[in-house]
Design a protein around this motif. Structure first.
Motif, PDB file in Angstrom:
ATOM      1  N   VAL A  98       0.858  -1.199   0.000  1.00 29.04           N
ATOM      2  CA  VAL A  98       0.000   0.000   0.000  1.00 29.04           C
ATOM      3  C   VAL A  98       0.890   1.243   0.000  1.00 29.04           C
ATOM      4  O   VAL A  98       1.836   1.328   0.788  1.00 29.04           O
ATOM      5  CB  VAL A  98      -0.890   0.049   1.274  1.00 29.04           C
ATOM      6  N   ILE A  99       0.568   2.186  -0.878  1.00 24.49           N
ATOM      7  CA  ILE A  99       1.251   3.488  -0.876  1.00 24.49           C
ATOM      8  C   ILE A  99       0.182   4.552  -0.616  1.00 24.49           C
ATOM      9  O   ILE A  99      -0.875   4.537  -1.264  1.00 24.49           O
ATOM     10  CB  ILE A  99       1.953   3.754  -2.230  1.00 24.49           C
ATOM     11  N   ILE A 100       0.459   5.449   0.326  1.00 24.73           N
ATOM     12  CA  ILE A 100      -0.484   6.556   0.590  1.00 24.73           C
ATOM     13  C   ILE A 100       0.297   7.872   0.567  1.00 24.73           C
ATOM     14  O   ILE A 100       1.303   8.021   1.277  1.00 24.73           O
ATOM     15  CB  ILE A 100      -1.191   6.393   1.952  1.00 24.73           C
ATOM     16  N   ASN A 101      -0.155   8.787  -0.268  1.00 23.11           N
ATOM     17  CA  ASN A 101       0.508  10.076  -0.419  1.00 23.11           C
ATOM     18  C   ASN A 101      -0.251  11.161   0.340  1.00 23.11           C
ATOM     19  O   ASN A 101      -1.476  11.096   0.455  1.00 23.11           O
ATOM     20  CB  ASN A 101       0.564  10.445  -1.910  1.00 23.11           C
ATOM     21  N   THR A 102       0.495  12.163   0.792  1.00 23.90           N
ATOM     22  CA  THR A 102      -0.169  13.294   1.449  1.00 23.90           C
ATOM     23  C   THR A 102      -0.367  14.407   0.439  1.00 23.90           C
ATOM     24  O   THR A 102       0.587  15.031  -0.024  1.00 23.90           O
ATOM     25  CB  THR A 102       0.650  13.803   2.648  1.00 23.90           C
ATOM     26  N   SER A 103      -1.615  14.621   0.095  1.00 22.03           N
ATOM     27  CA  SER A 103      -1.977  15.727  -0.784  1.00 22.03           C
ATOM     28  C   SER A 103      -2.371  16.905   0.100  1.00 22.03           C
ATOM     29  O   SER A 103      -1.838  17.075   1.199  1.00 22.03           O
ATOM     30  CB  SER A 103      -3.114  15.277  -1.706  1.00 22.03           C
ATOM     31  N   SER A 104      -3.315  17.695  -0.330  1.00 21.11           N
ATOM     32  CA  SER A 104      -3.815  18.827   0.468  1.00 21.11           C
ATOM     33  C   SER A 104      -5.114  19.315  -0.138  1.00 21.11           C
ATOM     34  O   SER A 104      -5.355  19.133  -1.340  1.00 21.11           O
ATOM     35  CB  SER A 104      -2.806  19.977   0.439  1.00 21.11           C
ATOM     36  N   MET A 105      -5.910  19.997   0.697  1.00 17.68           N
ATOM     37  CA  MET A 105      -7.138  20.581   0.134  1.00 17.68           C
ATOM     38  C   MET A 105      -6.792  21.615  -0.943  1.00 17.68           C
ATOM     39  O   MET A 105      -7.579  21.831  -1.851  1.00 17.68           O
ATOM     40  CB  MET A 105      -8.004  21.203   1.221  1.00 17.68           C
ATOM     41  N   VAL A 106      -5.597  22.220  -0.873  1.00 18.00           N
ATOM     42  CA  VAL A 106      -5.251  23.213  -1.907  1.00 18.00           C
ATOM     43  C   VAL A 106      -4.873  22.541  -3.229  1.00 18.00           C
ATOM     44  O   VAL A 106      -4.650  23.217  -4.227  1.00 18.00           O
ATOM     45  CB  VAL A 106      -4.148  24.196  -1.444  1.00 18.00           C
ATOM     46  N   GLY A 107      -4.824  21.216  -3.216  1.00 15.76           N
ATOM     47  CA  GLY A 107      -4.609  20.464  -4.456  1.00 15.76           C
ATOM     48  C   GLY A 107      -5.885  20.331  -5.280  1.00 15.76           C
ATOM     49  O   GLY A 107      -5.914  19.617  -6.281  1.00 15.76           O
TER      50      GLY A 107
END
Ligand code: NAD
Length: 245
Positions: free
Chosen positions: A134-143
C-alpha cells in the motif's frame, strides 16, 4: 488493524507524520520514521520509547534513489518486509510569484513531488516481489483549487494527485494499492507558522467549525493502509471538515 505489517513514514518526526506513526504503532505495525536529520529522528524515537522493539529511524535524502533504496532495504532487513509507504514529508510556501527564486521553487518540487516518485519507485520494487503493498501520499485541500500565494505548493499537490491516480492504475496488477489523503487546515508546525488572522479566517469557513487535529488525519491513513480498504485504490480522501467542498 496493521498487526505484522511494516510501514515507512516520511516526515514522520512531527505533525501529521508523527500522528500516523503513533496510530500505526497502536495498531500493531512496525514503523520506520524517515526524517531529514538523525537528530530529529532520534527525538521522535525518544517519544516512542514504549514501542522501541517495533520502531526504527532512517534519514535518507528523499530525492536520492540510491540512499532511499539503501534505507528501505535496511527496514526490510530489520522487520522482514515493507508493506506500507506513507509519502508525507512536505514543505509549504506563501511566496508571491513576483518574489519566487528558482531555488525556492525547486526545493518545494523536490521534496513534495520528486521524493514521492523516488520513494514510490523504491517501495514498489520491494512490494512487487513481496506480492503487494500500500502506498499513501499526502496531498492537500489546496490540491483542488490552488491558493492565492506560494503557487509551487498547491502545484506539487495537484501533481501528487496525478501520481496517485496513475500509479493506482499501473500498480493494481501487482496488488499494490495507491491512495492519497488531502488534509485541510491541520494543527501542526506548518500551520503554526501562518499568521493567526489567516488561520482564524480559514477556520471560520470550515463547516465543521474547527481546524483538524493530526489524529483526525492519521485515522484516514489507518483506514487506507488496512484491509478495511482492500477495494479502495486511486482515491484522494479529503479530511478537511468540508472546508473546500
Ligand atoms: P510539519 O512541518 O509539522 O512536518 C513536516 C515533516 O516533513 C517533518 O517531519 C519534517 O521533518 C519533514 N521534512 C521536512 N523537510 C524534509 C526533508 N528535506 N527531508 C525529509 N523530511 C523532511 O508539517 P505537517 O503539517 O505535519 O505536514 C505533513 C504533510 O501534510 C505535508 O506534506 C503537508 O504538505 C501536508 N499538509 C499539511 C496541512 C496542514 O494544515 N498542516 C494541510 C494539508 C497538507
Amino acid at each position: 488493524m496493521l498487526k505484522g505489517k511494516t510501514a515507512v513514514i516520511t516526515g514522520g518526526t512531527r505533525g501529521i507524520g508523527f500522528a500516523i506513526a503513533e496510530k500505526f504503532l497502536e495498531n500493531g505495525a512496525n514503523v520506520a520514521i524517515a526524517g531529514s536529520r538523525k537528530e530529529t529522528v532520534d527525538k521522535a524515537l525518544e517519544r516512542l520509547e514504549g514501542y522501541k522493539d517495533r520502531v526504527m529511524g532512517i534519514w535518507p535524502d528523499l530525492v536520492s534513489p540510491d540512499e532511499v533504496k539503501a534505507a528501505f532495504d535496511s527496514v526490510k532487513d530489520r522487520f522482514g518486509s515493507l508493506d506500507i509507504l506513507i509519502n508525507n514529508a512536505g514543505i509549504s510556501s506563501r511566496t508571491s510569484i513576483y518574489d519566487y527564486t528558482i531555488e525556492e521553487f525547486e526545493k518545494i518540487i523536490d521534496l513534495n513531488f520528486k521524493a514521492v516518485f523516488v520513494c514510490s519507485q523504491a517501495a514498489a520494487r520491494i512490494m512487487k516481489k513481496e506480492g503487494g503493498g500500500v502506498i499513501i501520499n499526502t496531498s492537500s485541500m489546496v490540491g483542488k483549487f490552488g491558493q492565492p500565494s506560494g503557487c509551487g505548493y498547491p502545484a506539487t499537490k495537484f501533481a501528487v494527485n496525478g501520481m496517485t491516480q496513475s500509479l493506482a492504475r499501473e500498480l493494481a496488477k501487482d496488488n499494490i494499492r495507491v491512495n492519497a489523503v488531502a488534509p485541510g487546515v491541520t494543527r501542526t508546525d506548518m500551520v503554526a507558522s501562518l499568521p493567526k488572522e489567516m488561520v482564524d479566517r480559514i477556520s471560520q469557513n470550515i463547516p465543521l467549525g474547527r481546524p483538524g487535529e493530526p489524529v483526525d488525519v492519521a485515522n484516514a491513513y489507518l483506514y487506507l493502509a488496512s484491509d478495511m480498504a482492500s477495494y479502495v485504490t486511486g482515491t484522494i480522501l479529503s479530511v478537511d471538515g468540508a472546508a473546500m467542498n
